[in-house]
Design a protein around this motif. Structure first.
Motif, PDB file in Angstrom:
ATOM      1  N   LYS A 223       2.262  -8.911   2.562  1.00  0.00           N
ATOM      2  CA  LYS A 223       2.032  -8.014   1.420  1.00  0.00           C
ATOM      3  C   LYS A 223       0.619  -7.448   1.458  1.00  0.00           C
ATOM      4  O   LYS A 223       0.407  -6.272   1.188  1.00  0.00           O
ATOM      5  CB  LYS A 223       2.250  -8.776   0.105  1.00  0.00           C
ATOM      6  CG  LYS A 223       3.709  -9.006  -0.198  1.00  0.00           C
ATOM      7  CD  LYS A 223       3.932  -9.188  -1.687  1.00  0.00           C
ATOM      8  CE  LYS A 223       5.409  -9.323  -1.997  1.00  0.00           C
ATOM      9  NZ  LYS A 223       5.811 -10.698  -2.304  1.00  0.00           N
ATOM     10  N   ALA A 226       0.298  -4.663   3.911  1.00  0.00           N
ATOM     11  CA  ALA A 226       0.932  -3.406   3.500  1.00  0.00           C
ATOM     12  C   ALA A 226       0.239  -2.789   2.291  1.00  0.00           C
ATOM     13  O   ALA A 226       0.522  -1.651   1.932  1.00  0.00           O
ATOM     14  CB  ALA A 226       2.401  -3.663   3.174  1.00  0.00           C
ATOM     15  N   SER A 227      -0.665  -3.538   1.631  1.00  0.00           N
ATOM     16  CA  SER A 227      -1.217  -3.065   0.359  1.00  0.00           C
ATOM     17  C   SER A 227      -2.540  -2.329   0.506  1.00  0.00           C
ATOM     18  O   SER A 227      -3.381  -2.703   1.330  1.00  0.00           O
ATOM     19  CB  SER A 227      -1.436  -4.262  -0.577  1.00  0.00           C
ATOM     20  OG  SER A 227      -0.220  -4.875  -0.840  1.00  0.00           O
ATOM     21  N   LYS A 228      -2.713  -1.301  -0.316  1.00  0.00           N
ATOM     22  CA  LYS A 228      -3.980  -0.555  -0.379  1.00  0.00           C
ATOM     23  C   LYS A 228      -4.265  -0.283  -1.851  1.00  0.00           C
ATOM     24  O   LYS A 228      -3.344   0.013  -2.617  1.00  0.00           O
ATOM     25  CB  LYS A 228      -3.860   0.796   0.342  1.00  0.00           C
ATOM     26  CG  LYS A 228      -3.630   0.677   1.839  1.00  0.00           C
ATOM     27  CD  LYS A 228      -4.953   0.471   2.581  1.00  0.00           C
ATOM     28  CE  LYS A 228      -4.772   0.306   4.069  1.00  0.00           C
ATOM     29  NZ  LYS A 228      -4.227  -0.983   4.477  1.00  0.00           N
ATOM     30  N   ASP A 248       5.204   3.597  -5.549  1.00  0.00           N
ATOM     31  CA  ASP A 248       5.167   2.210  -5.071  1.00  0.00           C
ATOM     32  C   ASP A 248       4.112   1.376  -5.799  1.00  0.00           C
ATOM     33  O   ASP A 248       3.963   0.188  -5.485  1.00  0.00           O
ATOM     34  CB  ASP A 248       4.893   2.197  -3.561  1.00  0.00           C
ATOM     35  CG  ASP A 248       3.658   2.989  -3.184  1.00  0.00           C
ATOM     36  OD1 ASP A 248       3.365   4.008  -3.847  1.00  0.00           O
ATOM     37  OD2 ASP A 248       2.977   2.574  -2.231  1.00  0.00           O
ATOM     38  N   LEU A 269      -2.346  -0.198  -7.070  1.00  0.00           N
ATOM     39  CA  LEU A 269      -2.110  -1.006  -5.878  1.00  0.00           C
ATOM     40  C   LEU A 269      -0.830  -0.508  -5.216  1.00  0.00           C
ATOM     41  O   LEU A 269       0.260  -0.675  -5.770  1.00  0.00           O
ATOM     42  CB  LEU A 269      -1.962  -2.481  -6.270  1.00  0.00           C
ATOM     43  CG  LEU A 269      -1.827  -3.465  -5.121  1.00  0.00           C
ATOM     44  CD1 LEU A 269      -3.107  -3.518  -4.299  1.00  0.00           C
ATOM     45  CD2 LEU A 269      -1.490  -4.851  -5.648  1.00  0.00           C
ATOM     46  N   CYS A 270      -0.967   0.140  -4.048  1.00  0.00           N
ATOM     47  CA  CYS A 270       0.199   0.729  -3.372  1.00  0.00           C
ATOM     48  C   CYS A 270       0.712  -0.205  -2.293  1.00  0.00           C
ATOM     49  O   CYS A 270      -0.074  -0.810  -1.560  1.00  0.00           O
ATOM     50  CB  CYS A 270      -0.186   2.065  -2.744  1.00  0.00           C
ATOM     51  SG  CYS A 270      -0.553   3.256  -4.012  1.00  0.00           S
ATOM     52  N   THR A 271       2.034  -0.281  -2.178  1.00  0.00           N
ATOM     53  CA  THR A 271       2.614  -1.216  -1.202  1.00  0.00           C
ATOM     54  C   THR A 271       3.269  -0.498  -0.029  1.00  0.00           C
ATOM     55  O   THR A 271       3.896  -1.126   0.808  1.00  0.00           O
ATOM     56  CB  THR A 271       3.658  -2.113  -1.892  1.00  0.00           C
ATOM     57  OG1 THR A 271       4.558  -1.278  -2.597  1.00  0.00           O
ATOM     58  CG2 THR A 271       3.012  -3.099  -2.833  1.00  0.00           C
ATOM     59  N   SER A 272       3.162   0.819   0.034  1.00  0.00           N
ATOM     60  CA  SER A 272       3.643   1.506   1.246  1.00  0.00           C
ATOM     61  C   SER A 272       2.528   2.411   1.771  1.00  0.00           C
ATOM     62  O   SER A 272       1.461   2.506   1.155  1.00  0.00           O
ATOM     63  CB  SER A 272       4.939   2.265   0.978  1.00  0.00           C
ATOM     64  OG  SER A 272       4.793   3.142  -0.092  1.00  0.00           O
ATOM     65  N   LEU A 298      -4.117 -11.579  -1.962  1.00  0.00           N
ATOM     66  CA  LEU A 298      -3.329 -11.284  -3.169  1.00  0.00           C
ATOM     67  C   LEU A 298      -2.745 -12.591  -3.690  1.00  0.00           C
ATOM     68  O   LEU A 298      -2.196 -13.363  -2.919  1.00  0.00           O
ATOM     69  CB  LEU A 298      -2.157 -10.367  -2.811  1.00  0.00           C
ATOM     70  CG  LEU A 298      -2.328  -8.853  -2.884  1.00  0.00           C
ATOM     71  CD1 LEU A 298      -1.022  -8.190  -2.481  1.00  0.00           C
ATOM     72  CD2 LEU A 298      -2.741  -8.393  -4.267  1.00  0.00           C
TER      73      LEU A 298
END
Ligand code: PRT
Ligand code: ZN
Length: 300
Positions: A223, A226-228, A248, A269-272, A298
Motif C-alpha cells: 500500500k 502505491a500511495s502518494k 482514489d 492520499l492517492c492509491t493509484s 502507513l
C-alpha cells in the motif's frame, strides 16, 4: 512431512529476475536474516519467526506442495503451471495469496511475422514450442484446438528457426526478444507477476497466526508503494472539479487558507498512479501549487 509450527519458511528465487525485488520486499516489511550471502541456501530469520530458503524458481511450488516450505515468492506463470502439473496427485493444492507488483510479464503465443494470423484456430495441426505445456494444453483444450505441444526447457524463441515448431508460447515482457527473432505476439494466455503462494488449506497450527502477521506487513508495504500524498490549493468553486480527479483518495482533507476566503487547501492520499497527465488535468480544473509526496509508512 510435518513442519515446525512456530516459524514460517519462505522459499524465493536464489538468483534471477525475482530475487532482488523479493529480498527488498521482505526487507521493507522489516524481516531481516542472519546471512545475506546469496550462496547460502538457508537464511535464518534475525529477530523474526521467518526463515528463507533460496532455490530455483521452478522448484518453489513443489516445495510448498510437499510441505518443505510454507510460502513462496514466485511468478504466477510458474505457480499456475505447477499447480496444473500436480493436479490429481497426492500433493497439496496451491493458491495465490497476493500479487506483488514486480516481475510483470505475459505468457503469449507468437508466430513468424510473415504469417497471416486470423485467430487461435490457425494453430490446428501445428507444432507449438513452450516451457509451459500445462497452461498451453489447457488453453488449446478450452478452444478445441488440436495442436502438438513441443515441450522445451529453454531457448523457446529459436524453436521455429531450428525447424522444431511452427509457433511458440513464451514469456514476453518488452517484446524485444520476439522482434529480434522475427516473431509477432498474437494471443495472451496469462498476465503474470510475482505472487505470494501457499497451500490452499490453512496450516491448522501456530503458522496461521504467523501468516496473518506476515501478510499484514507485506500488504502495508504494497500500500505504501502505491500511495502518494497530493497537496494543492484550489478555489471554492473549482473544488468539486479537482476532487473528481482524485477518485482514489478515500477521505481528502479540505481546510481553509489563511487570509483568502475563496481558497481551500486540499490534502489527498492517492492509491493509484499519479501521472503528469493527471496533475495537468488537476491544474486545468483549478488546482494550484500541486505537490506530490512519497509515503514512508502507513498504519490504518
Ligand atoms: O534459475 P532460475 O530457474 O531460478 O531462473 P529462470 O531463468 O527460470 O527465471 P528468470 O529469473 O529468468 O525469471 C523468473 C521469473 O521472472 C519468471 O518466471 C517470470 O515470472 C518473471 N519474468 C518477468 C520473466 C520475464 N519478465 C522475461 N522477460 N521471465 C522471463 N523472461 C524472458 C522470456 O522467457 C524471454 O526469453 O525474457 C525474454 C523476453 O523478454 P522481452 O523483454 O524481450 O520480451
Ligand atoms: Zn526457472
Amino acid at each position: 512431512m510435518s513442519r515446525p509450527s512456530d516459524r514460517l519458511r519462505v522459499a524465493m528465487q536464489k538468483s534471477g529476475r525475482l530475487s532482488d525485488p523479493a529480498r527488498n520486499l521482505l526487507k521493507q516489511a522489516g524481516f531481516q536474516f542472519r546471512s545475506n550471502d546469496k550462496d547460502q541456501l538457508f537464511c535464518y530469520g534475525d529477530g523474526c519467526a521467518v526463515d528463507l530458503v533460496l532455490v530455483r524458481d521452478d522448484d518453489i511450488p513443489q516445495l510448498i506442495a510437499e510441505n518443505v516450505c510454507d510460502l513462496g515468492i514466485v511468478g504466477r506463470n510458474v505457480l499456475q503451471e505447477k499447480a496444473l502439473e500436480l493436479r490429481g496427485t497426492s500433493h497439496a493444492g496451491l493458491q495465490e495469496l497476493m500479487p506483488l507488483a514486480f516481475g510483470g510479464c505475459r505468457l503469449s503465443l507468437a508466430v513468424p511475422n510473415g504469417l497471416d494470423w486470423r485467430g487461435p484456430s490457425d494453430l490446428d495441426g501445428r507444432r507449438i514450442a513452450t516451457s509451459y505445456p500445462e497452461l498451453l494444453g489447457e488453453y488449446l483444450q478450452a478452444r478445441g484446438i488440436d495442436a502438438d505441444i513441443v515441450a522445451l526447457k529453454g531457448s523457446v524463441e529459436i524453436a521455429i528457426k531450428l525447424g522444431k515448431a511452427d509457433a511458440i508460447c513464451d514469456l514476453v515482457s518488452s517484446g524485444a526478444t520476439l522482434v529480434a527473432n522475427g516473431l509477432k505476439e498474437t494471443e495472451i494466455l496469462l498476465q503474470s507477476e510475482a505472487v505470494l503462494a501457499c497451500q490452499n488449506t490453512p496450516f491448522g497450527d501456530g503458522r496461521d497466526a504467523l501468516l496473518a502477521d506476515f501478510l499484514a506487513r507485506i500488504d502495508g508495504v504494497m500500500k505504501v508503494q502505491a500511495s502518494k500524498l497530493i497537496l494543492c490549493q484550489t478555489g471554492k468553486r473549482e473544488l468539486n472539479a479537482v476532487l473528481r480527479l482524485l477518485p482514489d483518495a478515500a477521505a481528502p482533507v479540505i481546510s481553509p487558507v489563511w487570509g483568502d476566503d475563496e481558497a481551500l487547501n486540499v490534502q489527498a492520499l492517492c492509491t493509484s498512479a499519479v501521472t503528469w497527465q493527471r496533475l495537468e488535468a488537476m491544474k486545468s480544473a483549478g488546482a494550484r501549487g500541486l505537490m506530490v509526496l512519497p509515503v514512508e509508512k502507513l498504519l490504518a
